[in-house]
Write a protein that holds these residues in place. Structure first.
Motif, PDB file in Angstrom:
ATOM      1  N   THR A  38       0.834  -1.194   0.000  1.00  0.00           N
ATOM      2  CA  THR A  38       0.000   0.000   0.000  1.00  0.00           C
ATOM      3  C   THR A  38       0.876   1.254   0.000  1.00  0.00           C
ATOM      4  OG1 THR A  38      -1.761  -1.158   1.160  1.00  0.00           O
ATOM      5  CG2 THR A  38      -1.795   1.247   1.280  1.00  0.00           C
ATOM      6  N   LEU A  39       0.522   2.222  -0.838  1.00  0.00           N
ATOM      7  CA  LEU A  39       1.244   3.492  -0.908  1.00  0.00           C
ATOM      8  C   LEU A  39       0.437   4.541  -0.154  1.00  0.00           C
ATOM      9  CD1 LEU A  39       2.258   3.430  -4.689  1.00  0.00           C
ATOM     10  CD2 LEU A  39       3.667   2.834  -2.698  1.00  0.00           C
ATOM     11  N   MET A  40       1.004   4.977   0.965  1.00  0.00           N
ATOM     12  CA  MET A  40       0.325   5.951   1.823  1.00  0.00           C
ATOM     13  C   MET A  40       0.878   7.343   1.570  1.00  0.00           C
ATOM     14  SD  MET A  40      -1.764   4.203   3.792  1.00  0.00           S
ATOM     15  CE  MET A  40      -2.063   5.332   5.125  1.00  0.00           C
ATOM     16  N   GLY A  41       0.003   8.319   1.523  1.00  0.00           N
ATOM     17  CA  GLY A  41       0.413   9.712   1.478  1.00  0.00           C
ATOM     18  C   GLY A  41       0.131  10.348   2.825  1.00  0.00           C
ATOM     19  N   GLN A  42       0.503  11.600   2.962  1.00  0.00           N
ATOM     20  CA  GLN A  42       0.189  12.303   4.207  1.00  0.00           C
ATOM     21  C   GLN A  42      -1.285  12.676   4.278  1.00  0.00           C
ATOM     22  OE1 GLN A  42       3.600  15.185   3.979  1.00  0.00           O
ATOM     23  NE2 GLN A  42       3.642  14.673   6.166  1.00  0.00           N
ATOM     24  N   ASP A  43      -1.938  12.661   3.124  1.00  0.00           N
ATOM     25  CA  ASP A  43      -3.339  13.062   3.095  1.00  0.00           C
ATOM     26  C   ASP A  43      -4.310  11.884   3.034  1.00  0.00           C
ATOM     27  OD1 ASP A  43      -2.456  12.363   0.584  1.00  0.00           O
ATOM     28  OD2 ASP A  43      -3.501  13.976  -0.473  1.00  0.00           O
ATOM     29  N   VAL A  45      -4.693   7.325   1.545  1.00  0.00           N
ATOM     30  CA  VAL A  45      -4.120   6.181   0.839  1.00  0.00           C
ATOM     31  C   VAL A  45      -4.126   6.518  -0.648  1.00  0.00           C
ATOM     32  CG1 VAL A  45      -4.429   3.747   0.262  1.00  0.00           C
ATOM     33  CG2 VAL A  45      -4.936   4.552   2.578  1.00  0.00           C
ATOM     34  N   HIS A  46      -2.979   6.376  -1.299  1.00  0.00           N
ATOM     35  CA  HIS A  46      -2.865   6.742  -2.711  1.00  0.00           C
ATOM     36  C   HIS A  46      -3.082   5.556  -3.650  1.00  0.00           C
ATOM     37  CE1 HIS A  46      -0.205  10.480  -1.718  1.00  0.00           C
ATOM     38  NE2 HIS A  46      -1.464  10.614  -1.313  1.00  0.00           N
ATOM     39  N   GLY A  47      -2.908   4.356  -3.151  1.00  0.00           N
ATOM     40  CA  GLY A  47      -3.059   3.173  -4.000  1.00  0.00           C
ATOM     41  C   GLY A  47      -2.056   2.109  -3.564  1.00  0.00           C
TER      42      GLY A  47
END
Length: 122
Positions: A38-43, A45-47
């Protein structure tokens, strides 16, 4: 003869390139073709990312008197087949061994792991 239609686990038979080996303990296998993260951003989940993953098979082998443990280290292009109690056959082709082969003399066992391009359930 006992009815085995409900048997799910227990008995397993291991062969490598047609040679039978004593399977002393658990056998494990992975048929996964990809590994996802999982690719997490600060805002939010990005995908996810996806990468190819090798197939693998591993188990505890009994070090019988006539067995050469070194021969397992030399395996680089073998077919590993396991027949399971539930009726499945697991096949890994063009497999190679990875990791150290350390014999535990109390039980005369060693752990072996094969990896390869794929492992299939039949």
């Amino acid at each position: 003869m006992a009815d085995t239609t409900n048997r799910l686990a227990g008995i397993a038979y291991l062969t490598v390139d047609g040679t039978n080996y004593m399977l002393a303990g658990d056998f494990a296998y992975s048929v996964s073709k990809v590994a996802r993260e999982t690719l997490m951003g600060q805002d939010r989940v990005h995908g996810y990312s996806e990468k190819p993953k090798q197939g693998s098979m591993s188990g505890s082998i009994r070090d019988a008197g006539g067995l050469s443990v070194a021969s397992f280290n030399a395996m680089t292009n073998v077919t590993v087949t396991v027949e399971l109690a539930n009726g499945k056959t697991i096949i890994g082709r063009n497999m190679w061994t990875v990791g150290d082969l350390e014999v535990k003399t109390t039980e005369a066992t060693f752990e072996v792991k094969w990896e390869g391009f794929s492992v299939e359930e039949a």
